[in-house]
Structure formats: structure tokens, C-alpha cells
Scaffold this active site. Structure first.
Site, short mmCIF file in Angstrom:
data_model
loop_
_atom_site.label_atom_id
_atom_site.label_comp_id
_atom_site.label_asym_id
_atom_site.label_seq_id
_atom_site.Cartn_x
_atom_site.Cartn_y
_atom_site.Cartn_z
CG ASP A 155 15.93 1.51 0.50
OD1 ASP A 155 15.76 2.10 -0.58
OD2 ASP A 155 17.04 1.41 1.05
CG HIS A 228 16.24 10.25 -2.39
ND1 HIS A 228 17.57 10.32 -2.72
CD2 HIS A 228 15.92 8.93 -2.34
CE1 HIS A 228 18.05 9.09 -2.86
NE2 HIS A 228 17.07 8.23 -2.64
#
Length: 317
Positions: A155, A228
Site C-alpha cells: 500500500d 483500482h
């Protein structure tokens, strides 16, 4: 002839603090009384001193606290000029999923490599705010393996670095009164891990737009369903608009809670709002981000973190 006066340098808050092992995301609401507003203003002005006192216990533990204020109480609490883009979180309603708006007047983003220092700073700051505030949400985050979320992917890969970091996060000459500050958006997502883990690795990678093992970007879709990664990237005639993410996993296996706390810092609030529109409504509309089929937002709030210089000045008042 007298020399021109010098402008005092603006010191931003530590929004670019290094990634840490632990964090606390604390969202507070302020009581609607003049006494509460005055107490909160005084507490905000004391944050840097309280942080220094706690950080002194271990100067190598990277303790920091970013403080931000919501639209509803900005005028009454700070008395500062209003940032040009500041407003309350606007829900984003897609055909399938909705980015919800929840109450939030004050945000404390506490970070450190030591959980006990996060705990102690949160305890002392809540003592400073006293009965003037109520806790709307308290989430404790932790660093998971090699900076991965609980879905198993790295992330924050797209975070700006070097000179691009302040350019992406700090308000500049376009809003002089707010210069050195930054807009902050927070959302608390929970994941149905059993459903996510039922997907194949290839299906997960197609949703995220990156390989799972080594975090390599996959090619963007030309049309139809976008990943995404693609939907969360904002590009226009001026180029790509970056934000700074310091997301962290949270959860409790015993209660079946698994989640990601999203926190985005941006020079322009509209950039994050556009990301959410692309994710929830879709690009083109009707084809939403498939990550949302496995990520449910429980909260949504907008804040503005003024420069450290302005924050400290509240104590002088």
C-alpha cells in the site's frame, strides 16, 4: 529608504513523517458551546508542546501528531481565515456502493514506531481537550509485514517523494492564508477477507492493477472495467495529481474485524474527491471500482491541517 519587511517562514506540520510501526487515528466532535470552542482552541495550541514532552522519552521512535480541523467548527475554534476548499465530506453515491459521510470536527493522526508512545500522547491530548470533545472514532493501526494491507498488497506505492511531496500536499500561493496547510480525508474501510481470499491471485491482481508478490504495475485497461490503481490516479491536461497516503491496517481476528484506514493528504481537496467519484460512480459511470465489492466504508470526514506556525499561534490568543 527602509528595507522591506521579511515574511516569517511557514513551518508545515509533519504530514511527511516517515512510515511507522504504529498509528492512532482519532476523530473527535466538539460540543456546541462557546466554552468548548475556547477549550479546544487552547488545546490545539498546546499540541506541539505535549508532543515534545512525550517524544523525549525516546527520540528515535519517530513520534509525531498531525492535527486537523473540520469545516463545521473551523471558524468558531480557530478564528483563522477559512481555507478555500474546506467543506464537510460529501457522500458519493454510486449505483452499488456509497462513500458515507460521518461526523468529525478534530482529527489527531498520531504516529510512532512505539505503540506505548502513541498511547501516551493520545492520553495526554484527550486530557487537554477534556469534556469539550467526544470521541467519534478511535482506530489503532499497525504496520503489516512489508507495508502491505490486509488484502495482501503493498500500500502507498504511488506516494510522491522528494520535491514532489510538498508540491502535492501543501497549499501554496493559490490560497495565501492557508499556505503550508493541507487537506485531509479519512475513511475507515472493512474487508470480508473470506470472500476476498476466495478469489484467485490473478483475479485479485486484476482488481488492484498490480501484481501481488512483487508489486509490479499491470497495464491499464483501454476501456470497460478499470483497476483500482487506474481509477485512483487523477490525470488531466495539467498532468498527474498526486496525494500522500499513510493508510494502515487495523483489526481484531477474534471479533472478525479486518480493515484499512485510508488517510489522504492533498494540496487540493478536489483531487481526492475526484478519486472517490471515479471509484464509487465509475469511469465511465456505472462501472465502479471492484475493490469496493470487498471494501465497505464505515466513515468519511474532511479536515484541514493548518501549518504548525498557525497551530502554535492559537495558544498565543
Amino acid at each position: 529608504m527602509s528595507s522591506p519587511s521579511r515574511r516569517v517562514p511557514i513551518e508545515p506540520q509533519s504530514v511527511d513523517a516517515p512510515l511507522t510501526d504504529s498509528a492512532v487515528f482519532l476523530v473527535l466532535t466538539v460540543a456546541d458551546t462557546a466554552e468548548a470552542y475556547a477549550a479546544v482552541k487552547n488545546a490545539l495550541g498546546s499540541v506541539s508542546d505535549v508532543q515534545k514532552n512525550v517524544a523525549f522519552r525516546d527520540l528515535g521512535a519517530s513520534l509525531s501528531c498531525t492535527v486537523a480541523v473540520g469545516s463545521r467548527v473551523w471558524d468558531a475554534v480557530t478564528g483563522l481565515p477559512r481555507p478555500a476548499e474546506l467543506h464537510e465530506f460529501r457522500p458519493v453515491r454510486g449505483a452499488v456502493h456509497t462513500a458515507v459521510a460521518t461526523p468529525g470536527d478534530i482529527l489527531l493522526h498520531i504516529r510512532s514506531d512505539r505503540r506505548d508512545l502513541c498511547f501516551e500522547l493520545e492520553r495526554q491530548l484527550l486530557g487537554a481537550f477534556g469534556d469539550a470533545v467526544a470521541v467519534a472514532d478511535e482506530t489503532v493501526g499497525f504496520r503489516y509485514f512489508d507495508v502491505r494491507d490486509l488484502l495482501g498488497f503493498v500500500d502507498g506505492t504511488a506516494n510522491p517523494v522528494g520535491q514532489a511531496l510538498p508540491e502535492a500536499t501543501l497549499v501554496g500561493e493559490e490560497d495565501p492564508d492557508a499556505a503550508g496547510g493541507t487537506y485531509v480525508v479519512v475513511q475507515k474501510y472493512v474487508h470480508p477477507l473470506a470472500a476476498w481470499n476466495a478469489l484467485t491471485t490473478e483475479q485479485q491482481e486484476a482488481i488492484m492493477g498490480r501484481t501481488k508478490a512483487d508489486n509490479i504495475e499491470l497495464d491499464d485497461a483501454v476501456d470497460g472495467q478499470k483497476s483500482h490503481k487506474t481509477l485512483a490516479t487523477i490525470v488531466d491536461d495539467a498532468g498527474e495529481h498526486d496525494i500522500l497516503r499513510d493508510n494502515m491496517p487495523f483489526g481484531a481476528p477474534g471479533s472478525g474485524e479486518f480493515g484499512t484506514y485510508f488517510i489522504g493528504y492533498a494540496r487540493h481537496l478536489w483531487v481526492i474527491e475526484r478519486m472517490l467519484e471515479r471509484m464509487f460512480i465509475g469511469e465511465p459511470p456505472g462501472i465502479h471500482d471492484r475493490l469496493l465489492d470487498f471494501s465497505t466504508p464505515l466513515t468519511g470526514s474532511v479536515f484541514f491541517a493548518p501549518s504548525a506556525s498557525l497551530l502554535d499561534s492559537l495558544a498565543d490568543d
